[in-house]
Design an enzyme around this catalytic site. Structure first.
Site, PDB file in Angstrom:
ATOM      1  N   GLU A 109       0.833  -1.198  -0.041  1.00 43.70           N
ATOM      2  CA  GLU A 109       0.140  -0.049  -0.047  1.00 43.70           C
ATOM      3  C   GLU A 109       0.990   1.416  -0.002  1.00 43.70           C
ATOM      4  O   GLU A 109       0.392   2.293   0.303  1.00 43.70           O
ATOM      5  CB  GLU A 109      -0.982   0.093   1.063  1.00 43.70           C
ATOM      6  CG  GLU A 109      -1.869  -1.167   1.298  1.00 43.70           C
ATOM      7  CD  GLU A 109      -2.985  -1.397   2.438  1.00 43.70           C
ATOM      8  OE1 GLU A 109      -3.633  -0.495   2.704  1.00 43.70           O
ATOM      9  OE2 GLU A 109      -2.548  -2.240   3.185  1.00 43.70           O
TER      10      GLU A 109
ATOM     11  N   SER B 209      -6.242  -3.207   2.291  1.00 40.12           N
ATOM     12  CA  SER B 209      -6.514  -2.938   0.985  1.00 40.12           C
ATOM     13  C   SER B 209      -7.132  -3.922   0.013  1.00 40.12           C
ATOM     14  O   SER B 209      -6.940  -4.066  -1.307  1.00 40.12           O
ATOM     15  CB  SER B 209      -5.454  -2.072   0.271  1.00 40.12           C
ATOM     16  OG  SER B 209      -5.394  -0.711   0.692  1.00 40.12           O
TER      17      SER B 209
ATOM     18  N   VAL C 238     -11.556 -16.098   1.156  1.00 33.73           N
ATOM     19  CA  VAL C 238     -10.144 -16.269   1.773  1.00 33.73           C
ATOM     20  C   VAL C 238      -9.324 -15.274   1.708  1.00 33.73           C
ATOM     21  O   VAL C 238      -9.215 -14.375   0.914  1.00 33.73           O
ATOM     22  CB  VAL C 238      -9.595 -17.376   0.745  1.00 33.73           C
ATOM     23  CG1 VAL C 238      -8.032 -17.909   1.367  1.00 33.73           C
ATOM     24  CG2 VAL C 238     -10.258 -18.779   0.799  1.00 33.73           C
ATOM     25  N   LYS C 239      -8.547 -14.818   2.986  1.00 32.03           N
ATOM     26  CA  LYS C 239      -7.814 -13.676   3.105  1.00 32.03           C
ATOM     27  C   LYS C 239      -6.545 -13.845   3.904  1.00 32.03           C
ATOM     28  O   LYS C 239      -6.768 -14.698   4.735  1.00 32.03           O
ATOM     29  CB  LYS C 239      -8.700 -12.699   3.879  1.00 32.03           C
ATOM     30  CG  LYS C 239     -10.101 -12.357   3.333  1.00 32.03           C
ATOM     31  CD  LYS C 239     -10.747 -11.348   4.091  1.00 32.03           C
ATOM     32  CE  LYS C 239     -12.311 -10.935   3.890  1.00 32.03           C
ATOM     33  NZ  LYS C 239     -12.988  -9.948   4.638  1.00 32.03           N
TER      34      LYS C 239
ATOM     35  N   SER D 171     -11.089   9.794   0.606  1.00 31.50           N
ATOM     36  CA  SER D 171     -11.148   8.550   1.259  1.00 31.50           C
ATOM     37  C   SER D 171     -12.394   8.625   2.242  1.00 31.50           C
ATOM     38  O   SER D 171     -12.892   9.597   2.636  1.00 31.50           O
ATOM     39  CB  SER D 171     -10.104   8.051   2.086  1.00 31.50           C
ATOM     40  OG  SER D 171      -8.909   7.971   1.355  1.00 31.50           O
TER      41      SER D 171
END
Length: 352
Positions: free
Chosen positions: A16, A184, A177-178, A319
């Site tokens: 990021e 991000s 699935v992470k 944002s």
């Protein structure tokens, strides 16, 4: 009265990096809008970990583009001399090596105030497995999930299919699935079949040795900003809608792919419930300063389920975090000012 020197720390060693540069540009403008109180000292961490100060850091902010840094950095512990003159640090390092307690520990050792959560709040907020365990302990409702390790995936080829069968039996399809420690939406996959699940676990394991698998849910995705220390306040609620299958990295950072509705069109009782849970989540992992808390609202049942907390959310002028507070009546420059003041407050409190 002399101005406070604010060390704006950005870039960093994570995927990021580029988002951090854009956030730093917006924060620099916000601090400069309070020029009677603050002097901005930018510090840019290259992708190889080298700290750059003054003119070079400012050039990166103005260009919005990272410096090339392909060579290993032999000077990891040699900080720019200007760092010694910083009164308060404003780290805006998204993701690993910045949002996970590592930089917070360094700033703590410097014995200077800094914006955002401390070591514990940052590390638990970054780790999706630890975060969910803390939320479960606090009684905050969330989707069903399973924690998986890289060792489970690769230890025995015969075990892997059985692991996938267990996940499917407990969570069903679709599931997500992470990697446990990336932000991000990097490395996230939506799985509808056994084959997709195997591929997703293999992919996630390339990013992190710890992985989380979550049950899919048909819901609206809403977000709430939290601001403060011991008496945090929650913002209005915003809703994210998008044209992709799920809110992945490309959708998040491609113009026109996602829309934000402010405030979200929700029943008053639901909006209030989300605000209460956002503050509860903030306190459950001992956050301070700021956080954005993401939820699922299951309209068919009225359920509100927490998704995750972000202790250093994106901070560009567009944002979600600053937009939520702007909707609540706090302009960007005032929001930045309040965060600096909360950092000073936390630093001077007993046993901070």
């Amino acid at each position: 009265m002399s101005k406070l020197k604010v060390g704006l720390l950005f870039g960093g060693r994570s995927g990021e990096h580029e988002v951090s540069i854009i956030s730093a540009g917006a924060i620099s403008q916000g601090l400069n809008a309070n020029a009677e109180k603050y002097e901005v000292l930018p510090f840019y961490i290259q992708k190889n970990g080298q700290w750059m100060a003054s003119d070079i850091a400012q050039q990166v902010i103005e260009s919005g583009k990272p410096l090339e840094a392909n060579e290993p950095n032999p000077n990891l512990w040699q900080f720019p001399s200007a760092a010694a003159s910083v009164d308060v640090w404003f780290p805006i390092l998204h993701g690993p090596n910045g949002e996970d307690g590592t930089v917070q520990g360094l700033l703590q050792l410097m014995q200077k105030p800094y914006i955002g959560s401390g070591v514990m709040g940052s590390s638990v907020g970054m780790d999706k497995i630890g975060m969910k365990m803390a939320f479960a302990q606090a009684g905050i409702p969330q989707v069903k999930y399973m924690a998986v390790t890289r060792a489970q995936i690769y230890s025995d080829p015969c075990v892997f299919p059985k692991l996938c069968d267990q996940i499917a039996a407990e969570l069903g399809y679709p599931c997500f699935v992470k990697p446990a420690n990336l932000g991000s939406s990097v490395g996230i996959s939506k799985c509808r079949t056994h084959a997709e699940l195997e591929a997703a676990l293999d992919s996630a394991a390339s990013y992190d040795r710890r992985i989380i698998v979550e049950a899919g849910v048909t819901a609206r995705e809403v977000e709430c900003a939290v601001l403060g220390n011991d008496y945090p306040k929650a913002s209005v609620i915003g809703e994210i809608t998008f044209d992709s299958d799920f809110y992945d990295y490309e959708t998040k950072y491609t113009a026109g792919r996602a829309d934000l509705t402010l405030p979200a069109n929700l029943p008053d009782a639901v909006a209030q419930r989300i605000r209460e849970l956002a503050v509860q989540a903030f306190q459950a992992i001992d956050c301070s300063g700021l956080a954005r808390v993401d939820f699922f609202y299951v309209e068919s049942t009225g359920e509100v389920l927490i998704n995750e907390i972000n202790t250093l959310p994106g901070f560009t002028s567009t944002s979600m975090y600053p937009q939520l507070w702007r909707e609540a009546g706090i302009e960007f420059k005032d929001l930045v000012d309040q965060l600096v003041q909360f950092a000073l407050e936390r630093h001077t409190a007993p046993a901070n």
